[in-house]
Every structure is written in C-alpha cells, then in structure tokens.
Design an enzyme around this catalytic site. Structure first.
Site, PDB file in Angstrom:
ATOM      1  N   PRO A   2       0.832  -1.216   0.000  1.00 35.84           N
ATOM      2  CA  PRO A   2       0.000   0.000   0.000  1.00 35.84           C
ATOM      3  C   PRO A   2       0.863   1.261   0.000  1.00 35.84           C
ATOM      4  O   PRO A   2       1.928   1.290   0.596  1.00 35.84           O
ATOM      5  CB  PRO A   2      -0.787  -0.105   1.307  1.00 35.84           C
ATOM      6  CG  PRO A   2      -0.677  -1.535   1.722  1.00 35.84           C
ATOM      7  CD  PRO A   2       0.624  -2.024   1.189  1.00 35.84           C
ATOM      8  N   GLU A   3       0.376   2.276  -0.689  1.00 41.40           N
ATOM      9  CA  GLU A   3       1.084   3.549  -0.765  1.00 41.40           C
ATOM     10  C   GLU A   3       0.617   4.444   0.391  1.00 41.40           C
ATOM     11  O   GLU A   3      -0.397   4.171   1.029  1.00 41.40           O
ATOM     12  CB  GLU A   3       0.776   4.232  -2.098  1.00 41.40           C
ATOM     13  CG  GLU A   3       0.926   3.342  -3.312  1.00 41.40           C
ATOM     14  CD  GLU A   3       2.358   3.255  -3.830  1.00 41.40           C
ATOM     15  OE1 GLU A   3       3.136   4.186  -3.568  1.00 41.40           O
ATOM     16  OE2 GLU A   3       2.684   2.262  -4.485  1.00 41.40           O
ATOM     17  N   LYS A  51       3.607   5.232   6.386  1.00 37.92           N
ATOM     18  CA  LYS A  51       2.704   4.098   6.162  1.00 37.92           C
ATOM     19  C   LYS A  51       2.314   3.418   7.474  1.00 37.92           C
ATOM     20  O   LYS A  51       1.812   2.297   7.460  1.00 37.92           O
ATOM     21  CB  LYS A  51       3.378   3.099   5.226  1.00 37.92           C
ATOM     22  CG  LYS A  51       3.670   3.686   3.852  1.00 37.92           C
ATOM     23  CD  LYS A  51       4.047   2.586   2.914  1.00 37.92           C
ATOM     24  CE  LYS A  51       4.771   3.109   1.706  1.00 37.92           C
ATOM     25  NZ  LYS A  51       5.229   2.003   0.871  1.00 37.92           N
ATOM     26  N   ASN A 166       5.823   1.162  -4.481  1.00 37.41           N
ATOM     27  CA  ASN A 166       6.176   0.776  -5.840  1.00 37.41           C
ATOM     28  C   ASN A 166       5.441   1.526  -6.934  1.00 37.41           C
ATOM     29  O   ASN A 166       6.001   1.871  -7.959  1.00 37.41           O
ATOM     30  CB  ASN A 166       5.823  -0.701  -6.009  1.00 37.41           C
ATOM     31  CG  ASN A 166       7.051  -1.525  -6.060  1.00 37.41           C
ATOM     32  OD1 ASN A 166       8.111  -1.043  -5.684  1.00 37.41           O
ATOM     33  ND2 ASN A 166       6.923  -2.742  -6.521  1.00 37.41           N
ATOM     34  N   ARG A 251      12.369  -4.690  -5.742  1.00 33.52           N
ATOM     35  CA  ARG A 251      10.985  -4.362  -6.089  1.00 33.52           C
ATOM     36  C   ARG A 251      10.860  -4.286  -7.598  1.00 33.52           C
ATOM     37  O   ARG A 251      11.833  -4.002  -8.298  1.00 33.52           O
ATOM     38  CB  ARG A 251      10.620  -2.975  -5.534  1.00 33.52           C
ATOM     39  CG  ARG A 251      10.822  -2.833  -4.067  1.00 33.52           C
ATOM     40  CD  ARG A 251       9.746  -3.572  -3.303  1.00 33.52           C
ATOM     41  NE  ARG A 251       9.812  -3.223  -1.901  1.00 33.52           N
ATOM     42  CZ  ARG A 251       9.417  -2.055  -1.408  1.00 33.52           C
ATOM     43  NH1 ARG A 251       8.933  -1.134  -2.205  1.00 33.52           N
ATOM     44  NH2 ARG A 251       9.510  -1.799  -0.130  1.00 33.52           N
TER      45      ARG A 251
END
Ligand SMILES: [Zn+2]
Length: 263
Positions: A2-3, A51, A166, A251
């Site tokens: 999650p961003e 986050k 990402n 990633r």
C-alpha cells in the site's frame, strides 16, 4: 504494498468510525497481545505517519495501537452482522463499538505501546509527504545524501521521505522522464520530482480509486505501473519491468525504454 495515500485513507476511515466511542470488544490475534483486553476503553484518534497507523486508545492508561499494512494488510469496517470480506484466520485485530466493528487483516505489525513512547515508532521516518510535518528541504537533503543511489530505490526508502511505494515510484520516474536506476545525483530536477510526488499522493488521498493519469477508467489509471508489455501512452514503445534494488528488498520497477532512457 500500500502507498502512503492508502494508509492515510485507512486512518481517516478508522478515525471517523471509532473515535469517541467506547470499545465493547477487543481481540488481538497476535501472541504478544493475546491476553490484552481494552474493553471499556475509548479510541480518541487514529492517524497515519508515513505508512504507519497509530490508534490512540484511552483505557487504564494512555495507549497507542501501532499497526502497519505491509504487503497484504487492510483494515475493514463492518456494520452489525455484516459478513467479513476476508477469511477470519487472517484477522489480527478486532475492535468493536456499539453497532460497528473494525477488523485489521494480515497486518505486518501489531503492537501496543504507552502513548509517551509513540514517537519512537516513527522516529526513523523521513518527512511524511501527506503529514503536517512535511519538510521539502529535509526530504531533498536525505534523498541527496547518497548521490550514487538509484533514484527508484531512494524514493522507496521511508527514512528519506515517507509515503512512496512501488506504484508511485514507477509513475514518478515516468512523469519525470528518468529511468528508475538513474543515480540520484543525475536526476535533473529533484525538487520538481519531490513536489510532483506530493501532488500525486494529495490528489489520491481522498479518492477510493488511485490514478496518476487523471483518467479513472480501468486500465487507464497509470502511465507504466503494472502495464508491462503494453504500449507506452506517450510513444507506443512496450513498457518494461524488472526487479531492482538489493536482493532482499528488490521491487518491481516499470519504465518506458524510450521516454526513460537508462543513463
Ligand atoms: Zn514512452
């Protein structure tokens, strides 16, 4: 993964649902908190730092529940007897108030700390792109501290600036016309890239469907992220994907070889 904007949205939803309501049910399904019971306590605020999700709960003392979505986590809110949308064995935290239940599934971190120690949880984070403490100069200073580091990797490092995962990494590199492996020092206009990062997260903070193109139709929402083998929206070249970064933290990076030539 999650961003930052996803996490801020989850925090806002939990805050609206729980704050000011007495807890009638608490169930921590992690070994370290298995015997903890905060029934009768009251959530007084849920907020996001980078986050990380922090839920402040007043009980016999002032606590902060720290959770992190990591790769697969999510918080859901349910009314009354709604069926959970994820398997019960993935639930890690259940917080119930009269008529509503918040369930945290597959959370990467679940810990309860005295509120006075809350600051230690996020002390390692760089400036939060969506936080009240946003500090562009400090973020730039941290990003530039290792000039040879690939910019994609530097943007994902939450100790430089907090909130980019990402997806935004890929989209920011594309909209800046730089290959994700470009050393930070070779990025032509780093301040502009960082400002764009903030705009992208801000634009998506309040909406349920993330888009960096401004187009909300399915498959039209992103420039390059998860569009490998599709033609670039600008030039038609096939988008490429590769794992980048050190092995243990590699990633997927997406880029257009024509619009983002490797240097
Ligand atoms: Zn292109």
């Amino acid at each position: 993964m999650p961003e930052g904007d996803t996490v801020h949205r989850a925090a806002a939803a939990l805050d609206r649902a729980l704050t000011g309501h007495t807890l009638t049910l608490t169930d921590f399904r992690v070994p370290s908190l298995a015997t903890v019971d905060l029934r009768g306590g009251m959530p007084i605020r849920t907020l996001a730092r980078g986050k990380h999700l922090l839920t402040r709960i007043d009980h016999d003392q002032a606590w902060t529940l720290h959770t992190h979505l990591k790769m697969e986590g999510s918080w859901h809110l349910y009314a009354g007897t709604d069926r959970w949308r994820r398997p019960a064995d993935q639930a890690r935290v259940v917080l119930g108030i009269d008529g509503r239940t918040a369930v945290g599934f597959s959370l990467g971190i679940v810990e309860l700390v005295p509120r006075h120690a809350e600051g230690d949880l996020t002390a390692h984070l760089g400036p939060d792109l969506l936080g009240p403490d946003w500090d562009e100069a400090k973020a730039l200073e941290r990003l530039s501290a290792v000039p040879d580091r690939p910019v994609g990797e530097a943007l994902l490092d939450q100790s430089n600036l907090a909130g980019i995962g990402n997806m935004y990494m890929a989209e920011l590199c594309f909209t800046s016309g730089i290959h994700p492996t470009t050393p930070v020092t070779d990025v032509p206009d780093l301040p502009r890239l960082v400002r764009r990062a903030r705009l992208m997260l801000e634009a998506n903070k309040a909406r349920a469907i993330q888009s960096t193109t401004g187009d909300l139709r399915p498959r039209e929402r992103m420039w390059v992220y998860r569009r490998d083998t599709s033609p670039c929206r600008r030039c038609g070249t096939a988008i490429q994907v590769a794992m980048v970064g050190p092995l243990e933290r590699a990633r997927a990076a997406y880029w257009c070889p024509s619009c983002q030539p490797a240097r």
